[in-house]
Every structure is written in structure tokens, then in C-alpha cells.
Design a protein around this motif. Structure first.
Motif, PDB file in Angstrom:
ATOM      1  N   ILE A 108      44.609  38.032   3.720  1.00 20.65           N
ATOM      2  CA  ILE A 108      44.194  37.987   5.120  1.00 20.65           C
ATOM      3  C   ILE A 108      45.213  38.756   5.947  1.00 20.65           C
ATOM      4  O   ILE A 108      46.354  38.324   6.104  1.00 20.65           O
ATOM      5  N   ASN A 109      44.793  39.911   6.450  1.00 27.13           N
ATOM      6  CA  ASN A 109      45.664  40.763   7.260  1.00 27.13           C
ATOM      7  C   ASN A 109      46.988  41.050   6.562  1.00 27.13           C
ATOM      8  O   ASN A 109      48.061  40.992   7.178  1.00 27.13           O
ATOM      9  N   GLY A 110      46.930  41.338   5.271  1.00 26.52           N
ATOM     10  CA  GLY A 110      48.131  41.674   4.520  1.00 26.52           C
ATOM     11  C   GLY A 110      48.964  40.480   4.100  1.00 26.52           C
ATOM     12  O   GLY A 110      50.061  40.646   3.569  1.00 26.52           O
ATOM     13  N   VAL A 111      48.460  39.262   4.329  1.00 33.26           N
ATOM     14  CA  VAL A 111      49.166  38.036   3.938  1.00 33.26           C
ATOM     15  C   VAL A 111      48.372  37.356   2.833  1.00 33.26           C
ATOM     16  O   VAL A 111      47.179  37.072   3.003  1.00 33.26           O
ATOM     17  N   LEU A 112      49.022  37.094   1.695  1.00 30.27           N
ATOM     18  CA  LEU A 112      48.354  36.455   0.568  1.00 30.27           C
ATOM     19  C   LEU A 112      48.372  34.946   0.756  1.00 30.27           C
ATOM     20  O   LEU A 112      49.437  34.343   0.927  1.00 30.27           O
TER      21      LEU A 112
END
Length: 372
Positions: A108-112
Motif C-alpha cells: 500500500i503506497n510502497g508500504v508492505l
């Protein structure tokens, strides 16, 4: 050219029929006949327009379904989210990885993020060498901040029963439950001589006796500070403890609200030597992952023969995604046992969908209508 026109019209009708029925072999065979008739036409720009068809097919075949539209190379199932590599047994694409880890990770938006019934956690690291995942829960206390509320604060850790064999906190991970009420399931049978019914204890040299020395305990209301001796307040010999430390295996689920606690902290130590005090502990949830014994070696054999490790979306069975076939063992055995004419199993090679076939037919009809 006048003789070619009726033959082209007949072929168009056959192509429309085969496109609607998704008969790929007949569709391609008719297209070959179409090409031979088009050679009799004198307009050279035909060939410029015909190159649009393969471009259309390649573009429309992109998707997330591994079994029908995946790229034919061994890195298809390997993904990246931020600076974290997501590889077997984990995956971000449906059909990749192992079925025991499906619908688990999301980017999500570069966050795992990892999602289980108890909540969502940020993934800080995946250690493939030691099979460990490090998670962060924003509602969890640490050595410098106590996060507590009467209704319970923080996720804890609870997994689905079917996923439990694949994923659970590391044995060296200690959970410290804070402010649990006397009617908590942790203390059923309390009080009793020497508090023998309590699961509270040190785990790998970490526990509440040490945690009480953290600066966070000096900042809260006096009613929340541990009373009496360290052992009494840590293990509940006299009254329910302010902090109860335990390993995950003691109760198999850390549900803060169900356990009637105000909050929790979690710490682990990866060093071979004991960390020097609670300020040096690593705060977070260290989760160990594993695969069933009957799967050991399957993925290695699949990758060694050029395949991609995945699972069947209908049966959850392990499959090896090969260039032209799917196999229940490895790509060498699949190649030896199958031929393009006899194999009907899905593979990771791109295959045009029905929409692609119809789109290609409409493109040809538009071209022919403009020239005949």
C-alpha cells in the motif's frame, strides 16, 4: 482482387465464429489463410497496419492471473514493495507463492502490510535465510512509551486456525500484557498458592521484572506502577500483576481485548548473547514461518528446472509454473509428459483472452472494409 473479395468475406465469417468460441487453434489457422489472401493485395501499407494486431494482443494479455496471463520468466512471482523483496513462499500476485500465505501481504503506497484477524501490521523485514518476518504494531508499548486504554490498545497476534501451521511468533518472542483485570482468562484459578496457575514467566531472559525498569513506567499515574516486590508484581503471587510476560505458545493467541488487558508490548532478541537491559531489546513481533514437511524441496526442484513456484487457485495444491505447462513436480517432468497438442493445463505463457480474439477480428474487419 475481385476474386479474393468473396473468399475474404467467407473467412471473416469463420473467424467471427471461432473468436466467439475461443477455439485458438482454428482461429490462428484461419488467420494464416487470411494472410495468404492479403498478399494478393497491392497496398503496401497493409503490413504497417497489421503490426497493430500483435501489439494489441501483447497489451491486452497483461494481468494478475498467474495461470493464464503471466510473463514467461522465472522472476514473475518475485515482487518488491518499498525496499523489501517479496518472494516464495510469500507473494503479492494471486497464484504465486504457497497457498498457506495467500491473501496475507499487501503493498500500500510502497508500504508492505501483513493482515491477519487480529489486525494489520507493517512489515519491517523478511529474513529468507532464517525464515523470519519482523512486524510493527503502532498500538504496541515499548521501553519509552506505555500505550494503554481500558478497552485494550494494540492488535496482539491472532492467526486463522488453518494458517497457524505456517505462521506463528518466534519462540524467543516475549509478549508482555499490561493492566489485565483479575477476571482475565490469564488468571482463571487465581489466587492460588504460589500463583502456579499463571502463565507469566520470563522468556529467553526477557520478562516483566526487567521491563519494569524501563523509563515508560516512571511517566504514568502512580496507580499503574508496580507495587510490592519485583517478583510479586511480575508473577502475581499476591494480586493480578501490572505486567504478565509469556510466550505465544502458552495461550496460542494474543487478543488484548479478549484477555481483558489494557495494552501490550512485544520484544525479541536475535543476538546469541542476552541484550543488556530492556532498553536494548528489539521491540516488535518476530514471526517465524514454515512449510509443511511434504512440501520440503518442491520449490527448489521447480526453480532448478526453470519453473516458478505457485499453487492452484482451485485446489490450493502446489504447482510448478513452467513456460508451456504446469507441473505437480518440476518442469522437466512436465515437458517429458506433455506435448503442445495434448496439454490443456494453464501455464505462465501469455494467452490472448476472448476479448483479445474479438478485438483482433474487429481490427481485421475494419481494415478490410476500408480497402475492399
Amino acid at each position: 482482387m475481385s476474386a479474393s473479395k468473396p473468399r475474404l468475406n467467407v473467412l471473416l465469417k469463420h473467424i467471427a465464429t471461432e473468436a466467439a468460441s475461443s477455439d485458438m487453434a482454428n482461429f490462428l489457422r484461419l488467420l494464416c489463410r487470411m494472410f495468404s489472401l492479403l498478399l494478393m493485395l497491392t497496398w503496401p501499407w497493409w503490413w504497417f497496419r497489421l503490426i497493430l494486431l500483435p501489439v494489441t494482443v501483447a497489451t491486452s494479455s497483461e494481468g494478475n492471473n498467474v495461470n493464464s496471463n503471466a510473463a514467461p520468466h522465472s522472476t514473475y512471482c518475485r515482487s518488491y514493495c518499498g525496499n523489501i523483496t517479496v518472494d516464495f513462499p510469500f507473494a503479492l500476485r494471486t497464484g504465486c507463492g504457497h497457498s498457506g500465505f495467500r491473501d496475507l501481504l499487501y503493498c500500500i503506497n510502497g508500504v508492505l502490510m501483513l493482515h491477519i484477524p487480529s489486525g494489520s501490521y507493517r512489515v519491517l523485514d523478511i529474513d529468507y535465510a532464517y525464515r523470519g518476518v519482523t512486524l510493527h504494531d503502532p498500538g504496541m508499548s515499548d521501553c519509552y512509551s506505555l500505550l494503554r486504554s481500558p478497552g485494550g490498545l494494540g492488535n496482539g497476534f491472532v492467526v486463522e486456525p488453518w494458517r497457524a501451521p505456517y505462521l506463528e511468533p518466534d519462540p524467543d518472542n516475549v509478549f508482555m500484557l499490561l493492566g489485565c483485570r483479575a477476571d482475565s482468562p490469564l488468571f482463571q484459578g487465581f489466587p492460588s498458592p504460589e500463583g502456579k496457575h499463571l502463565p507469566c514467566r520470563n522468556v529467553s531472559g526477557m520478562g516483566c521484572e526487567e521491563y519494569y525498569r524501563c523509563p515508560a513506567w516512571d511517566e504514568g499515574p502512580s496507580i499503574r506502577r508496580p507495587r510490592g516486590s519485583a517478583s510479586a508484581s511480575a508473577y502475581g503471587v499476591v494480586s493480578p500483576p501490572e505486567c504478565c510476560a509469556l510466550e505465544f505458545g502458552a495461550i496460542r493467541a494474543i487478543n488484548v481485548s479478549h484477555l481483558r488487558c489494557e495494552g501490550y508490548s512485544s520484544a525479541y532478541s536475535l543476538a546469541p548473547l542476552r541484550a543488556a537491559g530492556p532498553g536494548a531489546w528489539a521491540y516488535g513481533i518476530r514471526v517465524a514461518y514454515s512449510l509443511p514437511a511434504n512440501h520440503q524441496g518442491f520449490c527448489g526442484a521447480c526453480q532448478a528446472t526453470g519453473g516458478v513456484c505457485g499453487y492452484d487457485q482451485g485446489t490450493d495444491a502446489d504447482i510448478c509454473l513452467c513456460h508451456h505447462y504446469n507441473s505437480t513436480s518440476n518442469c522437466d517432468s512436465a515437458y517429458a509428459a506433455a506435448t503442445p497438442e495434448s496439454s490443456s493445463e494453464p501455464s505462465i505463457m501469455p494467452k490472448p483472452s476472448l476479448a483479445t480474439l474479438v478485438g483482433g477480428f474487429l481490427l481485421f474487419r475494419n481494415i478490410l472494409s476500408s480497402t475492399l
